[in-house]
Each structure stands twice: as C-alpha cells, then as structure tokens.
Design a protein around this motif. Sequence first.
Motif, PDB file in Angstrom:
ATOM      1  N   TRP A 151      35.423 -99.543  73.423  1.00 34.96           N
ATOM      2  CA  TRP A 151      36.503 -98.950  74.105  1.00 34.96           C
ATOM      3  C   TRP A 151      37.759 -99.737  73.597  1.00 34.96           C
ATOM      4  CZ3 TRP A 151      35.990 -94.761  77.216  1.00 34.96           C
ATOM      5  CH2 TRP A 151      37.170 -94.339  77.741  1.00 34.96           C
ATOM      6  N   ARG A 152      38.076 -99.496  72.348  1.00 34.70           N
ATOM      7  CA  ARG A 152      39.184-100.065  71.684  1.00 34.70           C
ATOM      8  C   ARG A 152      39.541 -99.320  70.351  1.00 34.70           C
ATOM      9  NH1 ARG A 152      38.665-105.128  67.094  1.00 34.70           N
ATOM     10  NH2 ARG A 152      37.076-103.597  66.176  1.00 34.70           N
ATOM     11  N   ASP A 153      40.952 -99.251  70.095  1.00 29.71           N
ATOM     12  CA  ASP A 153      41.429 -98.943  68.837  1.00 29.71           C
ATOM     13  C   ASP A 153      42.151-100.155  68.268  1.00 29.71           C
ATOM     14  OD1 ASP A 153      41.186 -96.180  69.183  1.00 29.71           O
ATOM     15  OD2 ASP A 153      43.070 -95.967  70.151  1.00 29.71           O
ATOM     16  N   TYR A 224      44.006-102.546  70.681  1.00 31.08           N
ATOM     17  CA  TYR A 224      44.337-101.769  71.856  1.00 31.08           C
ATOM     18  C   TYR A 224      43.090-101.388  72.692  1.00 31.08           C
ATOM     19  CZ  TYR A 224      47.228 -98.549  74.488  1.00 31.08           C
ATOM     20  OH  TYR A 224      47.952 -97.558  75.608  1.00 31.08           O
ATOM     21  N   TYR A 225      43.359-101.873  73.926  1.00 33.08           N
ATOM     22  CA  TYR A 225      42.068-101.436  74.866  1.00 33.08           C
ATOM     23  C   TYR A 225      42.689-100.577  76.075  1.00 33.08           C
ATOM     24  CZ  TYR A 225      39.998-105.621  72.801  1.00 33.08           C
ATOM     25  OH  TYR A 225      39.601-106.857  72.035  1.00 33.08           O
ATOM     26  N   PRO A 226      42.708 -99.169  75.956  1.00 33.00           N
ATOM     27  CA  PRO A 226      43.303 -98.287  76.900  1.00 33.00           C
ATOM     28  C   PRO A 226      42.597 -98.595  78.393  1.00 33.00           C
ATOM     29  CG  PRO A 226      42.369 -97.114  75.253  1.00 33.00           C
ATOM     30  CD  PRO A 226      41.918 -98.372  74.937  1.00 33.00           C
ATOM     31  N   VAL A 248      43.170-117.483  65.714  1.00 30.22           N
ATOM     32  CA  VAL A 248      44.180-117.936  66.672  1.00 30.22           C
ATOM     33  C   VAL A 248      44.279-116.628  67.471  1.00 30.22           C
ATOM     34  CG1 VAL A 248      46.363-118.705  66.906  1.00 30.22           C
ATOM     35  CG2 VAL A 248      45.086-119.574  65.379  1.00 30.22           C
ATOM     36  N   LEU A 249      44.146-116.501  68.724  1.00 33.02           N
ATOM     37  CA  LEU A 249      44.257-115.284  69.304  1.00 33.02           C
ATOM     38  C   LEU A 249      45.395-115.419  70.404  1.00 33.02           C
ATOM     39  CD1 LEU A 249      42.467-112.386  70.402  1.00 33.02           C
ATOM     40  CD2 LEU A 249      42.388-113.844  72.558  1.00 33.02           C
ATOM     41  N   LEU A 250      46.233-114.141  70.252  1.00 37.06           N
ATOM     42  CA  LEU A 250      47.657-114.085  71.311  1.00 37.06           C
ATOM     43  C   LEU A 250      47.069-112.872  72.219  1.00 37.06           C
ATOM     44  CD1 LEU A 250      50.488-114.028  72.258  1.00 37.06           C
ATOM     45  CD2 LEU A 250      51.031-112.400  70.268  1.00 37.06           C
ATOM     46  N   GLY A 256      40.798-109.915  80.213  1.00 36.01           N
ATOM     47  CA  GLY A 256      39.760-109.261  79.634  1.00 36.01           C
ATOM     48  C   GLY A 256      38.662-110.158  78.544  1.00 36.01           C
ATOM     49  N   LEU A 257      39.275-111.343  78.080  1.00 41.32           N
ATOM     50  CA  LEU A 257      38.548-111.906  77.195  1.00 41.32           C
ATOM     51  C   LEU A 257      37.479-112.853  78.012  1.00 41.32           C
ATOM     52  CD1 LEU A 257      37.798-113.277  74.260  1.00 41.32           C
ATOM     53  CD2 LEU A 257      39.734-115.071  74.957  1.00 41.32           C
ATOM     54  N   GLN A 258      36.220-112.916  77.673  1.00 43.24           N
ATOM     55  CA  GLN A 258      35.165-113.824  78.110  1.00 43.24           C
ATOM     56  C   GLN A 258      34.483-114.453  77.022  1.00 43.24           C
ATOM     57  OE1 GLN A 258      32.936-110.859  80.639  1.00 43.24           O
ATOM     58  NE2 GLN A 258      34.394-110.926  81.815  1.00 43.24           N
ATOM     59  N   LEU A 295      29.650-117.008  71.187  1.00 40.76           N
ATOM     60  CA  LEU A 295      29.866-115.513  71.501  1.00 40.76           C
ATOM     61  C   LEU A 295      31.096-115.369  72.403  1.00 40.76           C
ATOM     62  CD1 LEU A 295      26.022-114.576  72.621  1.00 40.76           C
ATOM     63  CD2 LEU A 295      27.395-113.653  70.520  1.00 40.76           C
ATOM     64  N   HIS A 296      31.771-114.423  72.168  1.00 46.25           N
ATOM     65  CA  HIS A 296      32.662-113.789  73.151  1.00 46.25           C
ATOM     66  C   HIS A 296      32.843-112.306  73.102  1.00 46.25           C
ATOM     67  CE1 HIS A 296      34.567-114.594  69.041  1.00 46.25           C
ATOM     68  NE2 HIS A 296      35.392-113.591  69.505  1.00 46.25           N
ATOM     69  N   ARG A 297      33.443-111.895  74.054  1.00 47.57           N
ATOM     70  CA  ARG A 297      33.540-110.365  74.310  1.00 47.57           C
ATOM     71  C   ARG A 297      34.842-109.999  74.817  1.00 47.57           C
ATOM     72  NH1 ARG A 297      28.677-109.802  78.961  1.00 47.57           N
ATOM     73  NH2 ARG A 297      29.994-110.268  80.706  1.00 47.57           N
ATOM     74  N   GLU A 305      46.358-100.983  80.271  1.00 52.84           N
ATOM     75  CA  GLU A 305      46.023-101.228  79.005  1.00 52.84           C
ATOM     76  C   GLU A 305      46.037-102.594  78.661  1.00 52.84           C
ATOM     77  OE1 GLU A 305      49.197 -99.019  77.074  1.00 52.84           O
ATOM     78  OE2 GLU A 305      50.576-100.854  77.113  1.00 52.84           O
ATOM     79  N   ARG A 306      45.445-103.063  77.722  1.00 49.30           N
ATOM     80  CA  ARG A 306      45.426-104.718  77.169  1.00 49.30           C
ATOM     81  C   ARG A 306      45.655-104.560  75.711  1.00 49.30           C
ATOM     82  NH1 ARG A 306      41.315-108.166  75.838  1.00 49.30           N
ATOM     83  NH2 ARG A 306      42.212-110.457  75.993  1.00 49.30           N
ATOM     84  N   ILE A 307      46.497-105.561  75.152  1.00 48.84           N
ATOM     85  CA  ILE A 307      46.644-105.872  73.758  1.00 48.84           C
ATOM     86  C   ILE A 307      46.536-107.206  73.478  1.00 48.84           C
ATOM     87  CG2 ILE A 307      48.574-105.823  72.221  1.00 48.84           C
ATOM     88  CD1 ILE A 307      49.742-103.485  73.424  1.00 48.84           C
ATOM     89  N   SER A 308      45.754-107.396  72.502  1.00 50.79           N
ATOM     90  CA  SER A 308      45.328-108.762  71.970  1.00 50.79           C
ATOM     91  C   SER A 308      45.810-108.604  70.496  1.00 50.79           C
ATOM     92  CB  SER A 308      44.053-109.190  72.239  1.00 50.79           C
ATOM     93  OG  SER A 308      43.053-108.763  71.553  1.00 50.79           O
ATOM     94  N   VAL A 309      46.021-109.805  69.977  1.00 46.69           N
ATOM     95  CA  VAL A 309      46.570-109.865  68.439  1.00 46.69           C
ATOM     96  C   VAL A 309      45.856-111.104  67.708  1.00 46.69           C
ATOM     97  CG1 VAL A 309      48.215-110.074  66.775  1.00 46.69           C
ATOM     98  CG2 VAL A 309      48.743-108.781  68.993  1.00 46.69           C
ATOM     99  N   PRO A 310      44.624-110.926  67.632  1.00 48.06           N
ATOM    100  CA  PRO A 310      43.668-112.149  66.803  1.00 48.06           C
ATOM    101  C   PRO A 310      44.249-112.288  65.274  1.00 48.06           C
ATOM    102  CG  PRO A 310      42.399-110.421  67.206  1.00 48.06           C
ATOM    103  CD  PRO A 310      43.587-109.921  67.789  1.00 48.06           C
ATOM    104  N   THR A 311      44.552-113.454  64.901  1.00 51.98           N
ATOM    105  CA  THR A 311      44.762-113.736  63.470  1.00 51.98           C
ATOM    106  C   THR A 311      43.327-114.454  62.965  1.00 51.98           C
ATOM    107  OG1 THR A 311      47.101-114.144  63.714  1.00 51.98           O
ATOM    108  CG2 THR A 311      45.796-115.362  61.776  1.00 51.98           C
ATOM    109  N   PHE A 312      42.895-113.852  62.022  1.00 50.04           N
ATOM    110  CA  PHE A 312      41.665-114.555  61.576  1.00 50.04           C
ATOM    111  C   PHE A 312      41.918-115.252  60.159  1.00 50.04           C
ATOM    112  CE2 PHE A 312      40.471-110.303  63.541  1.00 50.04           C
ATOM    113  CZ  PHE A 312      39.853-110.665  64.573  1.00 50.04           C
ATOM    114  N   TYR A 313      41.580-116.561  60.379  1.00 51.09           N
ATOM    115  CA  TYR A 313      42.055-117.156  58.941  1.00 51.09           C
ATOM    116  C   TYR A 313      40.794-117.582  58.251  1.00 51.09           C
ATOM    117  CZ  TYR A 313      44.797-119.844  56.011  1.00 51.09           C
ATOM    118  OH  TYR A 313      45.620-120.309  54.869  1.00 51.09           O
TER     119      TYR A 313
HETATM  120  C1  OGA Z   1      38.310-110.037  68.290  1.00 49.34           C
HETATM  121  C2  OGA Z   1      38.023-110.553  69.739  1.00 49.34           C
HETATM  122  C3  OGA Z   1      39.114-110.636  71.795  1.00 49.34           C
HETATM  123  C4  OGA Z   1      40.083-110.174  72.758  1.00 49.34           C
HETATM  124  O1  OGA Z   1      39.133-109.129  67.898  1.00 49.34           O
HETATM  125  O2  OGA Z   1      37.454-110.662  67.368  1.00 49.34           O
HETATM  126  O3  OGA Z   1      37.220-111.349  69.729  1.00 49.34           O
HETATM  127  O4  OGA Z   1      40.357-110.583  73.666  1.00 49.34           O
HETATM  128  N1  OGA Z   1      39.153-110.002  70.545  1.00 49.34           N
HETATM  129  O5  OGA Z   1      40.774-109.034  72.257  1.00 49.34           O
END
Ligand code: OGA
Length: 364
Positions: A151-153, A224-226, A248-250, A256-258, A295-297, A305-313
């Motif tokens: 359930w994500r775009d 983007y999680y509607p 680094v996640l914003l 929603g993050l676990q 592990l995370h989800r 709606e929920r928005i998250s912005v991960p930076t993957f280095y």
């Molecule tokens: C990811 C992730 C978590 C979140 O994009 O890899 O773990 O809270 N996102 O969106």
Amino acid sequence: MAVVTNSTIEVHKSPLCKQMVAPSKILLADLAAEIDLVPPNYVRPISDRPNMQEVETLADASIPVIDLQGLHGHDHSKVIQQIGQACEEYGFFQVKNHGVAEELVGRMMEMAREFFWLPEEERLKNYSDDPTKTTRLSTSFNVRTEKVSNWRDFLRLHCYPLEQYLPEWPINPPSFREEVTQYCTSIRALVLRLLEGISESLGLERGTIAASLGRHGQHMALNYYPPCPQPELTYGLPGHTDPNLITVLLQDDVPGLQVFNGRKWVAVNPIPNTFIVNIGDQMQVISNDKYKSVLHRAVVNCEKERISVPTFYCPSPDAVIGPAKELISDENPAVYRNFTYHEYYGRFWNRGLAKECCLDLFRK
Ligand code: OGA
Ligand code: NI
C-alpha cells in the motif's frame, strides 16, 4: 463501441459493461480514492498480517535517541559509545541536534506532499516500473516481480553525484529541484559525520568506512502511503532490511514505522526534529556482523495519508565491499565474501522484499 458523429466521439456503455470494468489505475493513490475495500492483490495471508495487538507501542520501549550536539565536543567519546551500542543492539537509533536546518526539513516534506498531490497525469510523467531507472515514480515495491502488492506509491531519485542526476528530476512542483538539492546536500554532510562516528565506534580510523565506498552513492525515496480502508490486511512495506550502507529517514507526524527487536515489533512514533538512522546490509558486512541490519516495516491506517523520506547512502556500484580487514583475524574470520555493490543491489531488487535477509546469499 465508439461512434463518430460530427467529429466528436460518443462512447456507448451499457450498465452491465460498467460493472465489469474493474478500476484500473497505475498509481495506488488514485485507486485508493475510488474504493472502499482493499483489492485482493493487496491482501496478505492471515499468517503475514500486521497484527497490531502484538506491537509494542510504549515510547520507553522504542529505539535510542542520540544527541549529536556532543559529537564534536567534550562528550565525544560518550556519543561514540552510544552510537556503537545502538548499532550493535538495535541496528537503529534516532538523532537530534543533527545539524540539518529545520526549515530545510520542513520544505522537503512540503515538496513531497505537493508532488503526491499533483494531478494524476502530471505525476504519471515520472512513472516507470523498471527498477534500473535512476529517477522514477512507481507503486508497491517491484510490480514486475511481486505477487502481493504494498500500500505505497514512491518516487525514487539518485542524488549523488548530483550533476549527473539532477536533469532527470521532476520539474513539477516548480521548486522541487532546488529544495530537494538543498535537503540532500545537507543530509549527505550528516551521513559523512555519522560514518566517521560509526568507524570510530568500531575501533577503525574515522575515514575508513567512507574510503571503502568507491565514489559513493546517495538515493532517496519519497514514500506516499494513502489512507487504507482495511489496514489490518496489508502493509505499506512488509518487513525488510535495507540493502544499502546506512539510511536516514524523515517521517511526517503520522505513525507507521515498526522495527523488529528480535522478539517483537516495536512502533517508532515520530518525534519532531529527529531523524531515524538505521544500519543497512553493507554496514553489517563491513562490520563483519558486529552491527546489525534489522528488519523493519511500515503499516498504514484508515484515517491519514503518511509520507516518509528515506535517504539511502550507499557504495558506488563498482565498489568492492567486504568485512573491514582491520576487523578480521584468526579468531574473527571474515563471514562474508567480497562482492561489488552492483551485484548485491541487483539481487535485492530481483528477489522482492522476502523476510530472509539478502545477506545470507553472500556469506562464506
Ligand atoms: C524504506 C522504509 C519506512 C517508512 O523505504 O526502506 O523502510 O517508514 N521505509 O516509510
Ligand atoms: Ni527500509
């Protein structure tokens, strides 16, 4: 049936025909706006559902918060020790006083929101289901290979080296390129400081990890999680570890993050002005299993709606990754073979978000 009359096209649809047409939308956000039930391809088997009753939600049980103010002052060794302990025990920590300006962070979130609120046709200009494309909007995880959808775009961008990728980025919202450039440049500086701290916490020279990444790489996702009518049946993202070096996640103010702590799932509820940092698979390899890629989800909810912005280095694709030689000895032999990041990343995208860690494919 289409009939051409006076150069206009009339489409005749019988009521029966209308019923048979399933909603066909490319992006989840546009589908979600039209439906009251989760479509079957998003429904997880009963044994693999979020089961919120079993999730730990107490703030005290959550992951450590580290104040980076002290990283370059009197508290230096204390902060290094906290970083090391968090990487070893949790694979996750939160950072405050991280040096990324609050306004920059606010504008990044605003850009993400504006992007996902653009009209469908405007968003779709960025769409691709090809995971090898460096800039693309897509949905779920890998629609080419997966059986159950998420359930994500998401919009993925590469952001280092910036000049190489900037010309591919969306031009709408109009200030997107400028704002996101500032954000990712500032996040990169934070990551480089964290890498020095993590190197030190492993007993390595400060620059050792940064020096093992080739030309370096940095990607971002705007997730983007509607709102979801039946959040107990599906995931925003199912349990996975991140394939990169460090994330680094914003996140916005919607939970929603676990994170899995070895026994149970723990909710990481948003704290204003903090980032969530997690160890990725490459860091687990470099540390020779001392630090854990955990592990995370992401779960969804029916209201917001929920928005998250991960930076993957990450390393550059040609960088050869393996356990740091300073950390291996006769008593502590290397547990991974050497590989290129290109090889690892290809395996990750092709196998889907299986719970079993991709790392096991690279063990000696
Ligand atoms: C990811 C992730 C978590 C979140 O994009 O890899 O773990 O809270 N996102 O969106
Ligand atoms: Ni992740």
